[in-house]
Motif scaffolding. Structure first.
Motif, PDB file in Angstrom:
ATOM      1  N   ARG A 218       0.848  -1.185   0.000  1.00  0.00           N
ATOM      2  CA  ARG A 218       0.000   0.000   0.000  1.00  0.00           C
ATOM      3  C   ARG A 218       0.885   1.236   0.000  1.00  0.00           C
ATOM      4  NH1 ARG A 218      -3.261  -3.257  -0.351  1.00  0.00           N
ATOM      5  NH2 ARG A 218      -5.435  -3.309   0.228  1.00  0.00           N
ATOM      6  N   LEU A 219       0.531   2.212  -0.814  1.00  0.00           N
ATOM      7  CA  LEU A 219       1.182   3.513  -0.775  1.00  0.00           C
ATOM      8  C   LEU A 219       0.346   4.380   0.152  1.00  0.00           C
ATOM      9  CD1 LEU A 219       3.643   4.937  -1.978  1.00  0.00           C
ATOM     10  CD2 LEU A 219       2.113   5.896  -3.714  1.00  0.00           C
ATOM     11  N   LEU A 220       0.969   4.835   1.231  1.00  0.00           N
ATOM     12  CA  LEU A 220       0.253   5.544   2.299  1.00  0.00           C
ATOM     13  C   LEU A 220       0.827   6.944   2.480  1.00  0.00           C
ATOM     14  CD1 LEU A 220       0.304   2.566   4.811  1.00  0.00           C
ATOM     15  CD2 LEU A 220      -1.641   3.289   3.403  1.00  0.00           C
ATOM     16  N   PRO A 221      -0.007   7.872   2.964  1.00  0.00           N
ATOM     17  CA  PRO A 221       0.510   9.215   3.235  1.00  0.00           C
ATOM     18  C   PRO A 221       1.510   9.170   4.394  1.00  0.00           C
ATOM     19  CG  PRO A 221      -1.810   9.052   3.865  1.00  0.00           C
ATOM     20  CD  PRO A 221      -1.431   7.752   3.235  1.00  0.00           C
ATOM     21  N   GLY A 222       2.708   9.680   4.158  1.00  0.00           N
ATOM     22  CA  GLY A 222       3.798   9.613   5.128  1.00  0.00           C
ATOM     23  C   GLY A 222       3.730  10.713   6.149  1.00  0.00           C
ATOM     24  N   PRO A 223       4.844  10.863   6.833  1.00  0.00           N
ATOM     25  CA  PRO A 223       6.169  10.261   6.638  1.00  0.00           C
ATOM     26  C   PRO A 223       6.252   8.846   7.233  1.00  0.00           C
ATOM     27  CG  PRO A 223       6.259  11.741   8.498  1.00  0.00           C
ATOM     28  CD  PRO A 223       4.864  11.865   7.913  1.00  0.00           C
ATOM     29  N   ALA A 224       7.404   8.199   7.045  1.00  0.00           N
ATOM     30  CA  ALA A 224       7.609   6.831   7.518  1.00  0.00           C
ATOM     31  C   ALA A 224       7.392   6.715   9.025  1.00  0.00           C
ATOM     32  CB  ALA A 224       9.010   6.341   7.142  1.00  0.00           C
ATOM     33  N   GLU A 225       7.786   7.733   9.783  1.00  0.00           N
ATOM     34  CA  GLU A 225       7.620   7.689  11.242  1.00  0.00           C
ATOM     35  C   GLU A 225       6.145   7.576  11.628  1.00  0.00           C
ATOM     36  OE1 GLU A 225      11.515   9.297  10.230  1.00  0.00           O
ATOM     37  OE2 GLU A 225       9.502   9.867   9.567  1.00  0.00           O
ATOM     38  N   ARG A 226       5.280   8.197  10.852  1.00  0.00           N
ATOM     39  CA  ARG A 226       3.831   8.126  11.113  1.00  0.00           C
ATOM     40  C   ARG A 226       3.324   6.707  10.881  1.00  0.00           C
ATOM     41  NH1 ARG A 226      -0.847  10.584   7.290  1.00  0.00           N
ATOM     42  NH2 ARG A 226      -2.567  10.505   8.776  1.00  0.00           N
ATOM     43  N   ILE A 227       3.724   6.099   9.772  1.00  0.00           N
ATOM     44  CA  ILE A 227       3.289   4.739   9.468  1.00  0.00           C
ATOM     45  C   ILE A 227       3.883   3.767  10.493  1.00  0.00           C
ATOM     46  CG2 ILE A 227       3.145   2.938   7.701  1.00  0.00           C
ATOM     47  CD1 ILE A 227       1.808   5.749   7.025  1.00  0.00           C
ATOM     48  N   TRP A 228       5.144   3.975  10.848  1.00  0.00           N
ATOM     49  CA  TRP A 228       5.809   3.140  11.858  1.00  0.00           C
ATOM     50  C   TRP A 228       5.006   3.156  13.161  1.00  0.00           C
ATOM     51  CZ3 TRP A 228       9.469  -0.415  11.700  1.00  0.00           C
ATOM     52  CH2 TRP A 228      10.075  -0.813  12.908  1.00  0.00           C
TER      53      TRP A 228
ATOM     54  N   THR B   9       6.872  -9.672   7.749  1.00  0.00           N
ATOM     55  CA  THR B   9       7.813  -8.559   7.614  1.00  0.00           C
ATOM     56  C   THR B   9       7.044  -7.328   7.169  1.00  0.00           C
ATOM     57  OG1 THR B   9       9.606 -10.055   6.998  1.00  0.00           O
ATOM     58  CG2 THR B   9       9.873  -7.730   6.384  1.00  0.00           C
ATOM     59  N   PHE B  10       7.296  -6.220   7.842  1.00  0.00           N
ATOM     60  CA  PHE B  10       6.766  -4.913   7.456  1.00  0.00           C
ATOM     61  C   PHE B  10       7.943  -4.085   6.964  1.00  0.00           C
ATOM     62  CE2 PHE B  10       4.152  -6.519  10.876  1.00  0.00           C
ATOM     63  CZ  PHE B  10       2.849  -6.174  10.549  1.00  0.00           C
ATOM     64  N   GLU B  11       7.895  -3.636   5.723  1.00  0.00           N
ATOM     65  CA  GLU B  11       8.945  -2.778   5.149  1.00  0.00           C
ATOM     66  C   GLU B  11       8.329  -1.439   4.788  1.00  0.00           C
ATOM     67  OE1 GLU B  11      12.244  -3.244   4.270  1.00  0.00           O
ATOM     68  OE2 GLU B  11      12.503  -5.408   4.490  1.00  0.00           O
ATOM     69  N   LEU B  12       8.970  -0.347   5.198  1.00  0.00           N
ATOM     70  CA  LEU B  12       8.515   1.001   4.868  1.00  0.00           C
ATOM     71  C   LEU B  12       9.573   1.664   4.001  1.00  0.00           C
ATOM     72  CD1 LEU B  12       7.644   1.131   8.436  1.00  0.00           C
ATOM     73  CD2 LEU B  12       5.991   2.156   6.910  1.00  0.00           C
ATOM     74  N   THR B  13       9.147   2.093   2.802  1.00  0.00           N
ATOM     75  CA  THR B  13      10.057   2.726   1.860  1.00  0.00           C
ATOM     76  C   THR B  13       9.511   4.094   1.485  1.00  0.00           C
ATOM     77  OG1 THR B  13      10.570   0.535   0.962  1.00  0.00           O
ATOM     78  CG2 THR B  13      11.250   2.452  -0.353  1.00  0.00           C
ATOM     79  N   PRO B  14      10.160   5.180   1.928  1.00  0.00           N
ATOM     80  CA  PRO B  14       9.679   6.515   1.556  1.00  0.00           C
ATOM     81  C   PRO B  14       9.669   6.694   0.040  1.00  0.00           C
ATOM     82  CG  PRO B  14      11.276   6.654   3.343  1.00  0.00           C
ATOM     83  CD  PRO B  14      11.315   5.236   2.821  1.00  0.00           C
ATOM     84  N   GLN B  15       8.608   7.317  -0.454  1.00  0.00           N
ATOM     85  CA  GLN B  15       8.473   7.654  -1.867  1.00  0.00           C
ATOM     86  C   GLN B  15       7.883   9.054  -1.945  1.00  0.00           C
ATOM     87  OE1 GLN B  15       6.448   4.570  -4.094  1.00  0.00           O
ATOM     88  NE2 GLN B  15       8.200   3.227  -3.870  1.00  0.00           N
ATOM     89  N   GLY B  16       8.776  10.048  -1.914  1.00  0.00           N
ATOM     90  CA  GLY B  16       8.314  11.432  -1.851  1.00  0.00           C
ATOM     91  C   GLY B  16       7.642  11.664  -0.507  1.00  0.00           C
ATOM     92  N   GLU B  17       6.428  12.231  -0.535  1.00  0.00           N
ATOM     93  CA  GLU B  17       5.688  12.479   0.709  1.00  0.00           C
ATOM     94  C   GLU B  17       4.955  11.232   1.186  1.00  0.00           C
ATOM     95  OE1 GLU B  17       3.186  15.894   0.355  1.00  0.00           O
ATOM     96  OE2 GLU B  17       4.845  17.198  -0.222  1.00  0.00           O
ATOM     97  N   ASP B  18       4.922  10.195   0.357  1.00  0.00           N
ATOM     98  CA  ASP B  18       4.232   8.959   0.701  1.00  0.00           C
ATOM     99  C   ASP B  18       5.223   7.901   1.167  1.00  0.00           C
ATOM    100  OD1 ASP B  18       1.712   9.977  -0.014  1.00  0.00           O
ATOM    101  OD2 ASP B  18       2.035   9.448  -2.112  1.00  0.00           O
ATOM    102  N   VAL B  19       4.664   6.778   1.627  1.00  0.00           N
ATOM    103  CA  VAL B  19       5.472   5.652   2.093  1.00  0.00           C
ATOM    104  C   VAL B  19       4.876   4.379   1.514  1.00  0.00           C
ATOM    105  CG1 VAL B  19       6.220   4.328   4.116  1.00  0.00           C
ATOM    106  CG2 VAL B  19       6.070   6.817   4.247  1.00  0.00           C
ATOM    107  N   LEU B  20       5.715   3.580   0.889  1.00  0.00           N
ATOM    108  CA  LEU B  20       5.275   2.279   0.414  1.00  0.00           C
ATOM    109  C   LEU B  20       5.425   1.292   1.568  1.00  0.00           C
ATOM    110  CD1 LEU B  20       4.320   0.421  -1.878  1.00  0.00           C
ATOM    111  CD2 LEU B  20       6.747   0.010  -2.393  1.00  0.00           C
TER     112      LEU B  20
END
Length: 177
Positions: A23-33, A109-120
């Protein structure tokens, strides 16, 4: 079927017994984490339970899927109102990677990859050898991630159980017999 970013919302078997879903989610990665590791935030889309921040930390996740959406939809027969599972953190690299044990399967496994303002967010669930187990877990992850995406965007998610039942039919057609 793909979204506007070219991703399919459906999980795919990347190995015979491994489900991968993105899922591409609105970031930043710290928020999704935080939504993955903080019990109060995680219970809004998946399951509650305190979780440590180091490898070797045990935890317990407790699902209350009837409480995830309003309305919840009709819970299918055989599913308890409350379900708990013990696990352990096996790898952790905040805010990018978390690997945990998952009941009798090979883990998640949960992987978070920043993609601009979003996070994959990529979730890989291993050792799902039994098709009936896959047909419960794949629509479960899909629906839980739909709820997470809706919460992050400030939207109202579809009733959990109605979405799960619809998705189970989809996955029954998509997953090999």
């Amino acid at each position: 079927m793909t979204d506007r970013n070219g991703l399919t919302p459906y999980g795919t078997l990347t190995e015979p017994a491994t489900l991968t879903i993105e899922r591409l989610l609105p970031g930043p990665a710290e928020r999704i984490w935080a939504y993955i590791t903080d019990s109060e935030l995680r219970r809004q889309w998946l399951a509650a339970g305190p979780m440590g921040q180091e490898a070797g930390s045990p935890f317990e996740l407790t699902w209350r899927n009837d409480e995830l959406t309003e309305p919840a939809g009709e819970r299918p027969p055989g599913f308890p109102a409350v379900h708990s599972m013990q696990g352990e953190i096996t790898e952790i690299e905040p805010p990018h990677r978390l690997v945990i044990t998952w009941g009798s399967t090979g883990g998640v496994t949960f992987e978070l990859t920043p993609q601009g303002e979003d996070v994959l967010l990529t979730i890989v669930h291993r050792r799902l050898g039994d098709r009936s187990l896959m047909l419960n877990i794949a629509p479960g992850w899909h629906m839980h991630l739909d709820i997470l995406a809706a919460r992050l965007r400030g939207e109202q998610p579809e009733p959990f159980w109605d979405g799960w039942a619809r998705l189970r039919l989809d996955y029954d057609r998509r997953l090999p017999a």
